[in-house]
Design a protein around this motif. Structure first.
Motif, short mmCIF file in Angstrom:
data_model
loop_
_atom_site.label_atom_id
_atom_site.label_comp_id
_atom_site.label_asym_id
_atom_site.label_seq_id
_atom_site.Cartn_x
_atom_site.Cartn_y
_atom_site.Cartn_z
N LYS A 6 -27.94 -16.60 -25.46
CA LYS A 6 -28.38 -17.63 -26.39
C LYS A 6 -27.57 -17.67 -27.69
CE LYS A 6 -32.80 -17.70 -24.17
NZ LYS A 6 -34.21 -17.41 -24.22
N HIS A 7 -27.28 -16.55 -28.27
CA HIS A 7 -26.50 -16.56 -29.51
C HIS A 7 -25.02 -16.82 -29.25
CE1 HIS A 7 -30.11 -14.99 -31.29
NE2 HIS A 7 -29.54 -14.95 -32.48
N LEU A 8 -24.49 -16.17 -28.22
CA LEU A 8 -23.05 -16.30 -27.95
C LEU A 8 -22.73 -17.37 -26.91
CD1 LEU A 8 -21.99 -12.54 -28.01
CD2 LEU A 8 -22.02 -14.20 -29.89
N LEU A 9 -23.75 -17.91 -26.26
CA LEU A 9 -23.60 -18.96 -25.24
C LEU A 9 -22.67 -18.54 -24.10
CD1 LEU A 9 -23.45 -22.16 -27.49
CD2 LEU A 9 -25.45 -21.12 -26.39
N ILE A 10 -22.81 -17.29 -23.68
CA ILE A 10 -22.04 -16.77 -22.55
C ILE A 10 -22.92 -16.86 -21.30
CG2 ILE A 10 -20.98 -14.69 -21.57
CD1 ILE A 10 -20.18 -13.93 -24.45
N MET A 47 -38.60 -19.91 -21.05
CA MET A 47 -38.03 -21.15 -21.56
C MET A 47 -36.80 -20.82 -22.41
SD MET A 47 -41.44 -23.29 -22.66
CE MET A 47 -41.62 -22.29 -24.11
N PHE A 48 -35.73 -21.56 -22.24
CA PHE A 48 -34.51 -21.28 -22.98
C PHE A 48 -34.74 -21.32 -24.49
CE2 PHE A 48 -30.52 -22.20 -25.06
CZ PHE A 48 -29.67 -21.30 -24.45
N VAL A 49 -35.64 -22.18 -24.94
CA VAL A 49 -35.86 -22.32 -26.38
C VAL A 49 -36.62 -21.16 -26.99
CG1 VAL A 49 -35.68 -24.84 -26.34
CG2 VAL A 49 -37.90 -23.77 -26.03
N ARG A 50 -37.11 -20.24 -26.17
CA ARG A 50 -37.72 -19.02 -26.71
C ARG A 50 -36.59 -18.04 -26.99
NH1 ARG A 50 -42.34 -16.23 -23.96
NH2 ARG A 50 -42.30 -15.24 -25.98
N ILE A 51 -36.26 -17.91 -28.24
CA ILE A 51 -35.12 -17.09 -28.66
C ILE A 51 -35.64 -15.90 -29.46
CG2 ILE A 51 -33.00 -17.08 -30.02
CD1 ILE A 51 -32.83 -20.13 -29.38
N GLU A 107 -29.71 -21.73 -34.02
CA GLU A 107 -29.46 -23.17 -34.16
C GLU A 107 -28.43 -23.65 -33.14
OE1 GLU A 107 -28.44 -23.76 -38.28
OE2 GLU A 107 -30.48 -23.26 -38.94
N ARG A 108 -27.40 -22.85 -32.93
CA ARG A 108 -26.36 -23.20 -31.95
C ARG A 108 -26.95 -23.29 -30.54
NH1 ARG A 108 -20.83 -19.71 -31.37
NH2 ARG A 108 -21.27 -19.34 -29.20
N ALA A 109 -27.80 -22.32 -30.20
CA ALA A 109 -28.42 -22.32 -28.87
C ALA A 109 -29.33 -23.54 -28.69
CB ALA A 109 -29.23 -21.04 -28.68
N LEU A 110 -30.11 -23.87 -29.70
CA LEU A 110 -30.99 -25.02 -29.59
C LEU A 110 -30.21 -26.32 -29.48
CD1 LEU A 110 -33.77 -23.96 -32.12
CD2 LEU A 110 -33.88 -23.93 -29.62
#
Length: 118
Positions: A6-10, A47-51, A107-110
């Motif tokens: 989520k933070h690094l989008l890997i 859910m992806f939005v749960r960070i 914010e980047r992940a969302l």
């Protein structure tokens, strides 16, 4: 897993491969399904939005003692500085700089999620 995906989008499969090659007791089901769950893919996933919120969790669950035991560069920092030395301008020179800040990573992940969602 959450930080990588989520933070690094890997892609979660990169983490899954690394753990598979690294863990002595790697289990296909546990490893791949847990990575999918964290990434918000697959069946019955998070859910992806749960960070994760590691900074607030660090303070909430009093992680200072744990940090002092396992991160020698921060052993002399008092609270609340020990939870986020960069935020308070208290990062020791021997402690690495952040790869990405939590707020920026979230914010980047969302934003990425919104793009994929269409």
């Amino acid at each position: 897993a959450s930080f990588l995906v989520k933070h690094l989008l890997i892609d979660w499969r990169e983490g899954e491969k690394w753990f598979w090659d690294t863990l002595v007791d790697a289990d296909y089901g546990s490893n791949s399904v847990n990575w999918q769950w964290t990434a918000g893919t697959g069946v019955d996933s998070n859910m992806f939005v749960r960070i994760m919120a590691p900074l607030s969790q660090s303070e909430k669950f009093d992680a200072a003692r744990y940090i002092r035991e396992w991160v020698p560069e921060l052993v002399d920092l008092r609270e609340p500085y020990i939870h986020d030395p960069d935020e308070y301008g208290a990062r020791p020179k021997s402690y690495p700089r952040k790869i990405i800040g939590h707020k920026a990573g979230r914010e980047r992940a969302l934003k990425a999620h919104e793009v994929v969602k269409g």
